[in-house]
Write an enzyme that holds these catalytic residues in place. Structure first.
Site, PDB file in Angstrom:
ATOM      1  N   SER A   1       0.815  -1.210   0.000  1.00 24.22           N
ATOM      2  CA  SER A   1       0.000   0.000   0.000  1.00 24.22           C
ATOM      3  C   SER A   1       0.848   1.259   0.000  1.00 24.22           C
ATOM      4  CB  SER A   1      -0.930   0.003   1.227  1.00 24.22           C
ATOM      5  OG  SER A   1      -0.201  -0.264   2.408  1.00 24.22           O
TER       6      SER A   1
ATOM      7  N   HIS B   1      -2.766  -3.317  -5.969  1.00 24.36           N
ATOM      8  CA  HIS B   1      -3.142  -2.987  -4.591  1.00 24.36           C
ATOM      9  C   HIS B   1      -4.642  -3.124  -4.383  1.00 24.36           C
ATOM     10  CE1 HIS B   1      -3.566   0.242  -1.247  1.00 24.36           C
ATOM     11  NE2 HIS B   1      -3.457  -0.961  -0.732  1.00 24.36           N
TER      12      HIS B   1
ATOM     13  N   GLU C   1      -5.762  -0.533  -7.187  1.00 28.95           N
ATOM     14  CA  GLU C   1      -4.785   0.409  -7.747  1.00 28.95           C
ATOM     15  C   GLU C   1      -3.732  -0.393  -8.508  1.00 28.95           C
ATOM     16  OE1 GLU C   1      -4.332   4.313  -4.925  1.00 28.95           O
ATOM     17  OE2 GLU C   1      -3.468   2.456  -4.153  1.00 28.95           O
TER      18      GLU C   1
ATOM     19  N   ASN D   1      -3.848   6.172  -0.522  1.00 31.32           N
ATOM     20  CA  ASN D   1      -3.200   6.414   0.764  1.00 31.32           C
ATOM     21  C   ASN D   1      -2.507   7.771   0.840  1.00 31.32           C
ATOM     22  OD1 ASN D   1      -3.865   4.175   2.410  1.00 31.32           O
ATOM     23  ND2 ASN D   1      -2.543   2.889   1.153  1.00 31.32           N
TER      24      ASN D   1
END
Length: 284
Positions: A121, A142, A154, A192
């Site tokens: 991540s 991800h 992702e 993130n």
């Protein structure tokens, strides 16, 4: 339709078990590995519980759940991934540990055009790819927690990832029913990079006594229609994982907003990791 038929998953934790489950439900042959039999057993139990929940909620037929379990093979031997078309690493968010795994996989996996993917991540994919002799075949895929529920993936190609690898990885994720967004290979990627500073700001509010965790969460849930407040979400993600992502982003950008607050550091030191440990900002 993806050309991937045989999938390996390294790690049977919360993310790895979810990744294995969605692949098995999609009709693929899945081998999942862990470092110990106890961790492997816990991962298997987690998948079984998730499938049972899906059946109970009417989202999956009982026969389909049984068929999915039948497509899963559990092992503690990484060498059992030798014939895989795609291997997805989903171990702890620690760069050296991931580098070590990819170095081993590079020697084990025999298919010349196999895709090597990390579910990281936050850690730059090129650092992981350089642990192999075939960085053109290494890509970030991800998933988000809980994997069987959240539709997003992702896709993160590095500077060395080939266009063909990225295309095949995207087609594969889409074949699982996921919505794919592409992110550049920088710590935190898209989600993130936006989410973690928000979580850290909420932790700083608690740390300073500005507001309670309950009031912060209630404010964001009722005032901005978030399904879950930032402190409860931090507990769900795992405070050790939040810290690891923050550390990776701070190492790359040196921005103060990415620095883990002392309260987060002390909670991780104390083993108060959130839902998975039974206690974080809330008790479970």
């Amino acid at each position: 339709m993806s050309d991937v038929r045989k999938v390996g998953v390294v790690g049977a934790g919360q993310m790895g078990s979810g990744i294995a489950e969605v692949h098995a439900k999609s009709g693929l042959d899945v081998v999942i590995t862990e470092v110990s039999q106890s961790a492997l057993d816990a991962g298997k139990a987690r998948i079984e519980k998730s499938l049972q929940r899906a059946v109970k909620n009417g989202k999956l037929a009982a026969d389909d759940a049984d068929a999915a379990l039948g497509r899963l093979r559990f092992t503690t031997d990484l060498a059992d991934l030798a014939d895989r078309d795609l291997v997805i690493e989903a171990i702890l968010e620690q760069e050296q540990a991931k580098v070590d795994v990819f170095g081993q996989l590079d020697k084990i996996v025999s298919r010349d055009d196999a895709i090597f993917a990390s579910n990281t991540s936050s850690i730059p994919i090129v650092k992981i790819g350089m642990a192999t002799q075939r960085p053109a075949q290494v890509v970030g895929i991800h998933f988000f927690n809980p994997v069987p529920v959240l539709p997003l993936v992702e896709l993160v190609p590095s500077l060395l990832t080939s266009d063909e690898t990225a295309r095949r990885a995207e087609e594969h994720a889409a074949a699982l029913g996921k919505t794919v967004i592409r992110a550049q290979d920088r710590a935190g990627f898209i989600v993130n990079s936006l989410l973690v500073p928000y979580l850290l700001s909420a932790i700083r509010m608690v740390e300073s006594g500005f507001a309670t965790a309950e009031d912060i969460d209630r404010g964001m849930e009722l005032g901005t229609a978030h399904p879950m407040g930032p402190l409860r979400l931090s507990d769900l993600i795992g405070l050790d994982t939040v810290k690891a992502i923050a550390d990776s982003m701070y190492d790359e950008f040196k921005e103060p907003l990415y620095a883990a607050p002392p309260l987060l550091l002390r909670m991780v030191d104390a083993g108060l990791l959130g839902k998975k440990s039974g206690r974080g900002f809330y008790s479970y």
